[in-house]
Motif scaffolding. Structure first.
Motif, PDB file in Angstrom:
ATOM      1  N   HIS A   5     -17.135 -13.205 -14.910  1.00  0.00           N
ATOM      2  CA  HIS A   5     -17.194 -12.135 -13.922  1.00  0.00           C
ATOM      3  C   HIS A   5     -18.313 -12.467 -12.936  1.00  0.00           C
ATOM      4  N   ILE A   6     -17.992 -12.494 -11.645  1.00  0.00           N
ATOM      5  CA  ILE A   6     -18.999 -12.845 -10.639  1.00  0.00           C
ATOM      6  C   ILE A   6     -19.221 -11.671  -9.696  1.00  0.00           C
ATOM      7  N   TYR A   7     -20.429 -11.151  -9.718  1.00  0.00           N
ATOM      8  CA  TYR A   7     -20.877 -10.111  -8.791  1.00  0.00           C
ATOM      9  C   TYR A   7     -21.965 -10.647  -7.858  1.00  0.00           C
ATOM     10  N   GLY A   8     -22.584 -11.761  -8.257  1.00  0.00           N
ATOM     11  CA  GLY A   8     -23.743 -12.276  -7.548  1.00  0.00           C
ATOM     12  C   GLY A   8     -23.435 -13.403  -6.592  1.00  0.00           C
ATOM     13  N   ASP A   9     -24.439 -14.257  -6.342  1.00  0.00           N
ATOM     14  CA  ASP A   9     -24.389 -15.321  -5.336  1.00  0.00           C
ATOM     15  C   ASP A   9     -24.370 -16.669  -6.056  1.00  0.00           C
ATOM     16  N   VAL A  10     -23.261 -17.394  -5.893  1.00  0.00           N
ATOM     17  CA  VAL A  10     -23.095 -18.690  -6.556  1.00  0.00           C
ATOM     18  C   VAL A  10     -22.749 -19.720  -5.483  1.00  0.00           C
ATOM     19  N   SER A  11     -23.494 -20.828  -5.436  1.00  0.00           N
ATOM     20  CA  SER A  11     -23.249 -21.802  -4.367  1.00  0.00           C
ATOM     21  C   SER A  11     -23.649 -23.205  -4.800  1.00  0.00           C
ATOM     22  N   THR A  12     -23.126 -24.188  -4.047  1.00  0.00           N
ATOM     23  CA  THR A  12     -23.490 -25.585  -4.253  1.00  0.00           C
ATOM     24  C   THR A  12     -23.638 -26.259  -2.898  1.00  0.00           C
ATOM     25  N   ALA A  13     -24.415 -27.336  -2.880  1.00  0.00           N
ATOM     26  CA  ALA A  13     -24.600 -28.105  -1.657  1.00  0.00           C
ATOM     27  C   ALA A  13     -23.474 -29.115  -1.471  1.00  0.00           C
ATOM     28  N   ASN A  14     -23.052 -29.783  -2.556  1.00  0.00           N
ATOM     29  CA  ASN A  14     -22.068 -30.860  -2.447  1.00  0.00           C
ATOM     30  C   ASN A  14     -20.967 -30.810  -3.494  1.00  0.00           C
ATOM     31  N   GLY A  15     -21.014 -29.874  -4.396  1.00  0.00           N
ATOM     32  CA  GLY A  15     -20.005 -29.808  -5.442  1.00  0.00           C
ATOM     33  C   GLY A  15     -19.076 -28.630  -5.256  1.00  0.00           C
ATOM     34  N   TYR A  16     -18.001 -28.604  -6.075  1.00  0.00           N
ATOM     35  CA  TYR A  16     -17.221 -27.377  -6.183  1.00  0.00           C
ATOM     36  C   TYR A  16     -18.150 -26.323  -6.774  1.00  0.00           C
ATOM     37  N   THR A  17     -17.978 -25.095  -6.358  1.00  0.00           N
ATOM     38  CA  THR A  17     -18.876 -24.057  -6.858  1.00  0.00           C
ATOM     39  C   THR A  17     -18.398 -23.485  -8.181  1.00  0.00           C
ATOM     40  N   VAL A  18     -17.089 -23.220  -8.277  1.00  0.00           N
ATOM     41  CA  VAL A  18     -16.474 -22.787  -9.537  1.00  0.00           C
ATOM     42  C   VAL A  18     -15.274 -23.700  -9.777  1.00  0.00           C
ATOM     43  N   ALA A  19     -15.196 -24.288 -10.970  1.00  0.00           N
ATOM     44  CA  ALA A  19     -14.099 -25.220 -11.242  1.00  0.00           C
ATOM     45  C   ALA A  19     -13.692 -25.153 -12.697  1.00  0.00           C
ATOM     46  N   GLY A  20     -12.412 -25.498 -12.937  1.00  0.00           N
ATOM     47  CA  GLY A  20     -11.897 -25.598 -14.287  1.00  0.00           C
ATOM     48  C   GLY A  20     -11.607 -27.034 -14.643  1.00  0.00           C
ATOM     49  N   ASN A  21     -10.793 -27.214 -15.688  1.00  0.00           N
ATOM     50  CA  ASN A  21     -10.427 -28.556 -16.132  1.00  0.00           C
ATOM     51  C   ASN A  21      -8.935 -28.573 -16.407  1.00  0.00           C
ATOM     52  N   GLY A  22      -8.181 -29.331 -15.602  1.00  0.00           N
ATOM     53  CA  GLY A  22      -6.737 -29.358 -15.720  1.00  0.00           C
ATOM     54  C   GLY A  22      -6.235 -30.010 -16.987  1.00  0.00           C
ATOM     55  N   ALA A  23      -7.090 -30.779 -17.667  1.00  0.00           N
ATOM     56  CA  ALA A  23      -6.685 -31.427 -18.911  1.00  0.00           C
ATOM     57  C   ALA A  23      -6.888 -30.511 -20.109  1.00  0.00           C
ATOM     58  N   LYS A  24      -7.487 -29.345 -19.881  1.00  0.00           N
ATOM     59  CA  LYS A  24      -7.729 -28.376 -20.953  1.00  0.00           C
ATOM     60  C   LYS A  24      -6.759 -27.214 -20.765  1.00  0.00           C
ATOM     61  N   TYR A  25      -6.052 -26.818 -21.821  1.00  0.00           N
ATOM     62  CA  TYR A  25      -4.946 -25.894 -21.660  1.00  0.00           C
ATOM     63  C   TYR A  25      -5.244 -24.470 -22.132  1.00  0.00           C
ATOM     64  N   GLY A  26      -6.479 -24.178 -22.446  1.00  0.00           N
ATOM     65  CA  GLY A  26      -6.833 -22.796 -22.726  1.00  0.00           C
ATOM     66  C   GLY A  26      -6.925 -22.025 -21.422  1.00  0.00           C
ATOM     67  N   ALA A  27      -6.210 -20.918 -21.319  1.00  0.00           N
ATOM     68  CA  ALA A  27      -6.171 -20.150 -20.070  1.00  0.00           C
ATOM     69  C   ALA A  27      -7.505 -19.452 -19.821  1.00  0.00           C
ATOM     70  N   THR A  28      -7.966 -19.527 -18.592  1.00  0.00           N
ATOM     71  CA  THR A  28      -9.228 -18.900 -18.215  1.00  0.00           C
ATOM     72  C   THR A  28      -8.972 -17.633 -17.405  1.00  0.00           C
ATOM     73  N   GLU A  29     -10.007 -16.813 -17.275  1.00  0.00           N
ATOM     74  CA  GLU A  29      -9.964 -15.651 -16.380  1.00  0.00           C
ATOM     75  C   GLU A  29     -11.230 -15.656 -15.532  1.00  0.00           C
ATOM     76  N   ILE A  30     -11.050 -15.605 -14.221  1.00  0.00           N
ATOM     77  CA  ILE A  30     -12.174 -15.577 -13.283  1.00  0.00           C
ATOM     78  C   ILE A  30     -12.001 -14.350 -12.395  1.00  0.00           C
ATOM     79  N   ASN A  31     -13.020 -13.505 -12.333  1.00  0.00           N
ATOM     80  CA  ASN A  31     -12.964 -12.286 -11.537  1.00  0.00           C
ATOM     81  C   ASN A  31     -14.115 -12.274 -10.537  1.00  0.00           C
ATOM     82  N   ILE A  32     -13.776 -12.057  -9.278  1.00  0.00           N
ATOM     83  CA  ILE A  32     -14.776 -12.021  -8.207  1.00  0.00           C
ATOM     84  C   ILE A  32     -14.728 -10.639  -7.562  1.00  0.00           C
TER      85      ILE A  32
END
Length: 373
Positions: free
Chosen positions: A89-116
């Motif tokens: 759950h994201i309510y705050g400030d998340v950032s990166t200079a050169n990377g993806y800020t939020v990312a998953g892994n396509g080789a992993k098959y457990g379903a995730t939940e991301i809420n903004i």
């Protein structure tokens, strides 16, 4: 962390090449906190297992590495097995200079939940803000998601009901030649879908995009763009019923591959370019809005007890014969001459619209009608 915990009131600086926080179980809350570090070969916060992590509104995460090739996300979320379903759950400030800020892994098959949520900020200075490769659901209910491209999408469900999703790069150079099995290429689109299809691609696919509100916009390219390596598609459904989908000047709002067009369903919303007729949901047709944007309107003139009619004369005939409730869906005019003889108890609901009767056309009823005509 493998238990319920609250981390609060201070600053954590991650060591180069290491996580600041690794959560593999429990409910972890990050409050009144600043987490900084290079995010070099390791995410600042890694979330796995069946854990839940909440980034509070008063919390900031910032990845600072200048090494693009080794930049890791600020938040890395994945289920290592199909039995693991981590949540962020994201309510705050998340950032990166050169990377993806939020990312998953396509080789992993457990379903995730991301809420903004409202007030949240998920941004990358030089990359896609979110790279969603994994199965699961991402809900953007408010806040801002912004980057070179806002969201690179290879798998899962993306629901947008509020907030702003913005691609800001002055780059509109992307086509099927950029589709790849590992990672993702993108331009300045707000949402870039790569329908890479191959036996060893590793991605679950089955992409659903549902837009009911908010703004999806590109400053220099297409709002929603799909590329791929075959004639097929990984988009199962792309539905828009509200919100704004805005491409840059002289760019499409939505540009998908031929195989995907049948999966697009537009029943509402505002667009920067005309909605193609084959994108319209059943019962809708393209329209130009008063403000110069584009959208859709209902192609039906009336509904009688759940049955829709594109011709109001047909609707009135059925209603007069069978009774029930007729509701107008649009301003409309009947043909000339004749009458609609109401034979059963009936209700005429004008729905705030105008029914214009043709010359020598009238409604004849011995029954009491609720409505004005």
């Amino acid at each position: 962390v493998a238990a319920d915990a609250t981390i609060t009131n201070g600053t954590i600086k991650a060591y180069t090449g290491k996580n600041a926080i690794l959560v593999n179980d429990g409910d972890v809350k990050l409050e009144k906190l600043t987490i900084t570090g290079e995010a070099y070969k390791a995410a600042l916060v890694e979330v796995t297992g069946n854990s839940t992590v909440t980034v509070a509104a008063d919390t900031t995460l910032r990845g600072t590495t200048t090494d693009r090739n080794n930049a890791s996300p600020a938040i890395y979320i994945y289920g290592a097995t199909t039995d693991e379903h981590p949540t962020v759950h994201i309510y705050g400030d998340v950032s990166t200079a050169n990377g993806y800020t939020v990312a998953g892994n396509g080789a992993k098959y457990g379903a995730t939940e991301i809420n903004i949520y409202d007030g949240a900020s998920v941004k990358s200075d030089k990359r896609a803000a979110m790279f969603l490769t994994q199965p699961g659901v991402t809900n953007i209910m408010g806040g801002t998601v912004e980057g070179y491209c806002a969201i690179g999408l290879k798998s899962g469900t993306l629901n947008i009901s509020g907030g702003t999703v913005r691609g800001n790069a002055n780059d509109d150079q992307i086509d099927d030649g950029y589709s790849r099995t590992d990672g993702i290429a993108y331009d300045g689109s707000a949402i870039l879908v790569d329908s890479y299809i191959a036996g060893n691609s590793g991605y679950a696919g089955d992409i659903h995009i549902n837009i009911t509100g908010g703004t999806v916009e590109s400053l220099h390219s297409t709002a929603i763009r799909e590329i791929g390596n075959t004639t097929g598609t990984n988009i199962t459904a792309l539905t828009v019923s509200g919100g704004k989908v805005l491409g840059a000047a002289n760019h499409d709002a939505i540009l998908v591959r031929t195989a995907t067009r049948a999966a697009v369903s537009v029943s509402g919303g505002s667009f920067s370019s005309a909605v193609p007729a084959d994108f319209c949901a059943e019962g809708y047709m393209p329209a130009t809005n008063a403000d110069g944007t584009f959208g859709v309107v209902s192609s039906y003139e009336a509904v009688v007890d759940g049955t829709y009619y594109e011709d109001v004369d047909e609707a009135l005939t059925a209603w007069a014969t069978n009774g029930g409730t007729l509701k107008l869906l649009a301003d409309c005019e009947t043909e000339a001459n004749g009458s609609f003889n109401v034979l059963k108890d009936a209700t005429l609901d004008l729905g705030g619209k105008t029914l214009t009767l043709g010359a020598n056309k009238y409604i004849n009823s011995p029954y009491c009608l609720d409505g004005t005509y």
